[in-house]
Design a protein around this motif. Sequence first.
Motif, PDB file in Angstrom:
ATOM      1  N   ASN A  47       0.828  -1.202   0.000  1.00 43.97           N
ATOM      2  CA  ASN A  47       0.000   0.000   0.000  1.00 43.97           C
ATOM      3  C   ASN A  47       0.863   1.253   0.000  1.00 43.97           C
ATOM      4  O   ASN A  47       0.572   2.223  -0.693  1.00 43.97           O
ATOM      5  CB  ASN A  47      -0.942   0.015   1.211  1.00 43.97           C
ATOM      6  CG  ASN A  47      -2.067  -0.977   1.077  1.00 43.97           C
ATOM      7  OD1 ASN A  47      -2.362  -1.449  -0.010  1.00 43.97           O
ATOM      8  ND2 ASN A  47      -2.685  -1.318   2.189  1.00 43.97           N
ATOM      9  N   GLN A  65       2.316   1.660  -3.395  1.00 42.82           N
ATOM     10  CA  GLN A  65       1.286   2.120  -4.324  1.00 42.82           C
ATOM     11  C   GLN A  65       1.076   3.620  -4.148  1.00 42.82           C
ATOM     12  O   GLN A  65       0.937   4.344  -5.114  1.00 42.82           O
ATOM     13  CB  GLN A  65      -0.019   1.361  -4.091  1.00 42.82           C
ATOM     14  CG  GLN A  65      -1.111   1.736  -5.071  1.00 42.82           C
ATOM     15  CD  GLN A  65      -2.389   0.984  -4.823  1.00 42.82           C
ATOM     16  OE1 GLN A  65      -2.670   0.560  -3.712  1.00 42.82           O
ATOM     17  NE2 GLN A  65      -3.190   0.842  -5.847  1.00 42.82           N
ATOM     18  N   GLN A  66       1.065   4.088  -2.895  1.00 37.27           N
ATOM     19  CA  GLN A  66       0.885   5.510  -2.651  1.00 37.27           C
ATOM     20  C   GLN A  66       2.070   6.298  -3.194  1.00 37.27           C
ATOM     21  O   GLN A  66       1.901   7.362  -3.759  1.00 37.27           O
ATOM     22  CB  GLN A  66       0.678   5.785  -1.164  1.00 37.27           C
ATOM     23  CG  GLN A  66      -0.680   5.316  -0.697  1.00 37.27           C
ATOM     24  CD  GLN A  66      -0.945   5.633   0.747  1.00 37.27           C
ATOM     25  OE1 GLN A  66      -0.057   6.050   1.486  1.00 37.27           O
ATOM     26  NE2 GLN A  66      -2.166   5.452   1.168  1.00 37.27           N
ATOM     27  N   LYS A 117      -6.972   8.026   0.381  1.00 36.09           N
ATOM     28  CA  LYS A 117      -8.118   7.522  -0.386  1.00 36.09           C
ATOM     29  C   LYS A 117      -9.353   8.184   0.197  1.00 36.09           C
ATOM     30  O   LYS A 117      -9.519   8.236   1.411  1.00 36.09           O
ATOM     31  CB  LYS A 117      -8.240   5.999  -0.271  1.00 36.09           C
ATOM     32  CG  LYS A 117      -7.277   5.251  -1.157  1.00 36.09           C
ATOM     33  CD  LYS A 117      -7.570   3.766  -1.115  1.00 36.09           C
ATOM     34  CE  LYS A 117      -6.644   3.002  -2.030  1.00 36.09           C
ATOM     35  NZ  LYS A 117      -6.916   1.553  -1.972  1.00 36.09           N
ATOM     36  N   GLU A 168     -14.383   5.640  -4.711  1.00 35.19           N
ATOM     37  CA  GLU A 168     -13.127   5.860  -4.008  1.00 35.19           C
ATOM     38  C   GLU A 168     -12.033   6.266  -4.998  1.00 35.19           C
ATOM     39  O   GLU A 168     -11.873   5.645  -6.046  1.00 35.19           O
ATOM     40  CB  GLU A 168     -12.714   4.587  -3.267  1.00 35.19           C
ATOM     41  CG  GLU A 168     -11.538   4.780  -2.342  1.00 35.19           C
ATOM     42  CD  GLU A 168     -11.251   3.539  -1.523  1.00 35.19           C
ATOM     43  OE1 GLU A 168     -11.302   3.636  -0.296  1.00 35.19           O
ATOM     44  OE2 GLU A 168     -10.964   2.477  -2.128  1.00 35.19           O
ATOM     45  N   VAL A 169     -11.314   7.333  -4.656  1.00 39.05           N
ATOM     46  CA  VAL A 169     -10.219   7.834  -5.491  1.00 39.05           C
ATOM     47  C   VAL A 169      -9.055   8.216  -4.583  1.00 39.05           C
ATOM     48  O   VAL A 169      -9.206   8.330  -3.364  1.00 39.05           O
ATOM     49  CB  VAL A 169     -10.637   9.069  -6.325  1.00 39.05           C
ATOM     50  CG1 VAL A 169     -11.774   8.741  -7.267  1.00 39.05           C
ATOM     51  CG2 VAL A 169     -10.993  10.245  -5.441  1.00 39.05           C
ATOM     52  N   PHE A 170      -7.904   8.431  -5.197  1.00 35.46           N
ATOM     53  CA  PHE A 170      -6.773   9.006  -4.481  1.00 35.46           C
ATOM     54  C   PHE A 170      -6.881  10.519  -4.554  1.00 35.46           C
ATOM     55  O   PHE A 170      -7.257  11.061  -5.592  1.00 35.46           O
ATOM     56  CB  PHE A 170      -5.435   8.618  -5.129  1.00 35.46           C
ATOM     57  CG  PHE A 170      -4.980   7.218  -4.846  1.00 35.46           C
ATOM     58  CD1 PHE A 170      -4.724   6.801  -3.546  1.00 35.46           C
ATOM     59  CD2 PHE A 170      -4.762   6.329  -5.877  1.00 35.46           C
ATOM     60  CE1 PHE A 170      -4.279   5.511  -3.289  1.00 35.46           C
ATOM     61  CE2 PHE A 170      -4.312   5.042  -5.630  1.00 35.46           C
ATOM     62  CZ  PHE A 170      -4.078   4.635  -4.337  1.00 35.46           C
ATOM     63  N   ASP A 197      -7.514   8.180 -10.286  1.00 39.28           N
ATOM     64  CA  ASP A 197      -8.137   6.856 -10.244  1.00 39.28           C
ATOM     65  C   ASP A 197      -7.254   5.909  -9.428  1.00 39.28           C
ATOM     66  O   ASP A 197      -6.025   5.930  -9.561  1.00 39.28           O
ATOM     67  CB  ASP A 197      -8.312   6.334 -11.665  1.00 39.28           C
ATOM     68  CG  ASP A 197      -9.002   4.989 -11.700  1.00 39.28           C
ATOM     69  OD1 ASP A 197     -10.235   4.949 -11.537  1.00 39.28           O
ATOM     70  OD2 ASP A 197      -8.290   3.976 -11.875  1.00 39.28           O
ATOM     71  N   THR A 198      -7.871   5.072  -8.598  1.00 34.02           N
ATOM     72  CA  THR A 198      -7.104   4.181  -7.728  1.00 34.02           C
ATOM     73  C   THR A 198      -6.406   3.060  -8.493  1.00 34.02           C
ATOM     74  O   THR A 198      -5.414   2.525  -8.017  1.00 34.02           O
ATOM     75  CB  THR A 198      -7.990   3.560  -6.628  1.00 34.02           C
ATOM     76  OG1 THR A 198      -9.090   2.892  -7.235  1.00 34.02           O
ATOM     77  CG2 THR A 198      -8.468   4.608  -5.653  1.00 34.02           C
ATOM     78  N   LYS A 199      -6.899   2.697  -9.652  1.00 36.50           N
ATOM     79  CA  LYS A 199      -6.274   1.608 -10.409  1.00 36.50           C
ATOM     80  C   LYS A 199      -5.266   2.114 -11.437  1.00 36.50           C
ATOM     81  O   LYS A 199      -4.134   1.673 -11.485  1.00 36.50           O
ATOM     82  CB  LYS A 199      -7.350   0.768 -11.102  1.00 36.50           C
ATOM     83  CG  LYS A 199      -8.189  -0.022 -10.119  1.00 36.50           C
ATOM     84  CD  LYS A 199      -9.185  -0.910 -10.817  1.00 36.50           C
ATOM     85  CE  LYS A 199      -9.960  -1.718  -9.815  1.00 36.50           C
ATOM     86  NZ  LYS A 199     -11.313  -1.313  -9.629  1.00 36.50           N
ATOM     87  N   HIS A 219      -4.266   5.372 -11.861  1.00 37.37           N
ATOM     88  CA  HIS A 219      -3.572   6.581 -11.386  1.00 37.37           C
ATOM     89  C   HIS A 219      -3.748   7.759 -12.353  1.00 37.37           C
ATOM     90  O   HIS A 219      -3.049   8.751 -12.252  1.00 37.37           O
ATOM     91  CB  HIS A 219      -2.090   6.336 -11.134  1.00 37.37           C
ATOM     92  CG  HIS A 219      -1.830   5.330 -10.059  1.00 37.37           C
ATOM     93  ND1 HIS A 219      -0.584   4.882  -9.775  1.00 37.37           N
ATOM     94  CD2 HIS A 219      -2.640   4.679  -9.203  1.00 37.37           C
ATOM     95  CE1 HIS A 219      -0.620   4.001  -8.800  1.00 37.37           C
ATOM     96  NE2 HIS A 219      -1.880   3.868  -8.445  1.00 37.37           N
TER      97      HIS A 219
END
Length: 128
Positions: A40, A43-44, A74, A93-95, A115-117, A119
Amino acid sequence: MKKLFLIALSSVPLFCALYGCQKESSNKLEHHQMKEANSNEKQQLDVRENVWNQLTNEDKKHIDGNWKGASVQKIILRESMGIIKDKKIIGKEVFIVDYPSKDNPTLGGFAVYADTKSHKIIGYGYRD
């Protein structure tokens, strides 16, 4: 008395074996949780850089530093949160990648929604 002694003596190895298995399972769970936390975090870190690479030079002029200074969270995106390019993402859910700003502190940071997937940038936060 001899039977009680034999039962106690045979219980000790059984107890040790069960305790060892439980300890091993606990260690595996801790290792999995640490691995997930590191994933995680990575990913961030990746989203900060990926979003940075999509920003225009004009956008970057407002940012103090580079992508490494950004924070990531998130959130559930709401329409009132900024200028959103893709309206179908609202309510999902988004960043939010928040870069420190060079501008007047009352404007706040330079917030970008991704977008979380993928980016991919999907919008920008309002600035006062």
